[in-house]
Design a protein around this motif. Structure first.
Motif, PDB file in Angstrom:
ATOM      1  N   TYR A  74       0.835  -1.190   0.000  1.00 10.64           N
ATOM      2  CA  TYR A  74       0.000   0.000   0.000  1.00 10.64           C
ATOM      3  C   TYR A  74       0.877   1.249   0.000  1.00 10.64           C
ATOM      4  N   LEU A  75       0.428   2.271  -0.723  1.00  5.46           N
ATOM      5  CA  LEU A  75       1.026   3.594  -0.648  1.00  5.46           C
ATOM      6  C   LEU A  75       0.076   4.399   0.225  1.00  5.46           C
ATOM      7  N   ASP A  81       4.775  13.705  10.516  1.00  2.00           N
ATOM      8  CA  ASP A  81       6.118  13.590   9.959  1.00  2.00           C
ATOM      9  C   ASP A  81       6.895  12.586  10.803  1.00  2.00           C
ATOM     10  N   PRO A  82       6.620  11.290  10.615  1.00  2.00           N
ATOM     11  CA  PRO A  82       7.193  10.275  11.501  1.00  2.00           C
ATOM     12  C   PRO A  82       8.697  10.081  11.311  1.00  2.00           C
ATOM     13  N   THR A  83       9.349   9.752  12.414  1.00  2.00           N
ATOM     14  CA  THR A  83      10.754   9.362  12.385  1.00  2.00           C
ATOM     15  C   THR A  83      10.812   7.841  12.199  1.00  2.00           C
ATOM     16  N   GLU A  84      12.015   7.332  12.001  1.00  2.00           N
ATOM     17  CA  GLU A  84      12.182   5.872  11.915  1.00  2.00           C
ATOM     18  C   GLU A  84      11.734   5.218  13.231  1.00  2.00           C
ATOM     19  N   ARG A 107       8.578   1.718   4.594  1.00  2.00           N
ATOM     20  CA  ARG A 107       9.592   2.754   4.431  1.00  2.00           C
ATOM     21  C   ARG A 107       8.900   4.044   4.037  1.00  2.00           C
ATOM     22  N   ARG A 108       9.522   5.147   4.381  1.00  2.94           N
ATOM     23  CA  ARG A 108       9.046   6.445   3.892  1.00  2.94           C
ATOM     24  C   ARG A 108       9.400   6.534   2.425  1.00  2.94           C
ATOM     25  N   CYS A 130       3.104  12.950   5.075  1.00  2.83           N
ATOM     26  CA  CYS A 130       4.138  12.244   4.320  1.00  2.83           C
ATOM     27  C   CYS A 130       3.544  10.944   3.780  1.00  2.83           C
ATOM     28  N   TRP A 131       4.315  10.275   2.949  1.00  6.85           N
ATOM     29  CA  TRP A 131       3.892   9.010   2.348  1.00  6.85           C
ATOM     30  C   TRP A 131       4.781   7.889   2.868  1.00  6.85           C
ATOM     31  N   ILE A 132       4.151   6.756   3.132  1.00  9.08           N
ATOM     32  CA  ILE A 132       4.895   5.548   3.459  1.00  9.08           C
ATOM     33  C   ILE A 132       4.403   4.419   2.560  1.00  9.08           C
ATOM     34  N   GLU A 133       5.290   3.498   2.291  1.00  7.44           N
ATOM     35  CA  GLU A 133       4.932   2.268   1.577  1.00  7.44           C
ATOM     36  C   GLU A 133       4.932   1.171   2.629  1.00  7.44           C
ATOM     37  N   ILE A 134       3.840   0.452   2.724  1.00 12.16           N
ATOM     38  CA  ILE A 134       3.713  -0.583   3.746  1.00 12.16           C
ATOM     39  C   ILE A 134       3.250  -1.883   3.092  1.00 12.16           C
ATOM     40  N   THR A 135       3.921  -2.976   3.443  1.00 17.88           N
ATOM     41  CA  THR A 135       3.557  -4.289   2.916  1.00 17.88           C
ATOM     42  C   THR A 135       3.130  -5.182   4.071  1.00 17.88           C
TER      43      THR A 135
END
Length: 179
Positions: A74-75, A81-84, A107-108, A130-135
């Protein structure tokens, strides 16, 4: 037969709208007119992206059933604004009301080159996003939204980009192709 559909925002992941007594809401039948195909899994009405349809019950089960752990990517546009360190709990798995989730890969990412959403996502000058890619390898009801909210990042837009090796690449919203 297997069909890849880019489900638009606001469309139900079913062919009829039985639950609405008022004006009917958009459904899959507004985009796919082939008889005998059914969705292999679901996408919420307010989510967009890849939905697989098939006329093969065994294939449908292999795609949708959690025991097969088919990865779904998913995008996700989130508020904040998350940190790691903020994202670490998702990588380890979080506990939601219906139990612990499997660890996610994420990941961002830079803002993806996607189609404009109708209606557009609300924009607030004073709140970053912000955008994150999550699997994920499971597919609970509204899982991505609940996971990001759990760590304080409300989901603004959610686009399923891929299921296993199948992707949205080259498919505009409301369009489909048969494989």
């Amino acid at each position: 037969m297997l069909i890849l559909l880019n489900k638009p925002f606001g469309v139900l992941s079913q062919f009829t709208d039985k639950g609405n007594a008022g004006s009917p809401r958009p459904t899959l039948s507004d985009h796919v007119t082939l008889p005998g195909v059914y969705p292999a899994g679901r996408l919420d009405r307010d989510s967009e992206g890849l939905l697989l349809l098939t006329d093969d019950g065994r294939l449908q089960a292999r795609i949708a059933h959690p025991k097969f752990r088919k990865p779904k990517t998913y995008l996700v546009q989130v508020e904040g604004d998350p940190t790691e360190a903020d994202l670490k709990p998702l990588r380890e798995g979080v506990t939601l009301r219906d139990g612990p989730t499997r660890p996610a890969t994420l990941r961002r990412i830079p803002t993806p080159d996607l189609w404009a959403r109708v209606p557009p996502v609300r924009f607030r000058k004073s709140v970053p996003d912000c955008w994150i890619e999550i699997t994920l390898t499971e597919g609970r009801n509204r899982q991505v939204r609940r996971m990001t909210a759990h760590i304080g990042l409300p989901c603004l837009r959610l686009v399923r980009w891929s299921i296993g090796d199948w992707t949205l690449d080259g498919l505009a919203p409301g369009r489909w192709r048969a494989l």
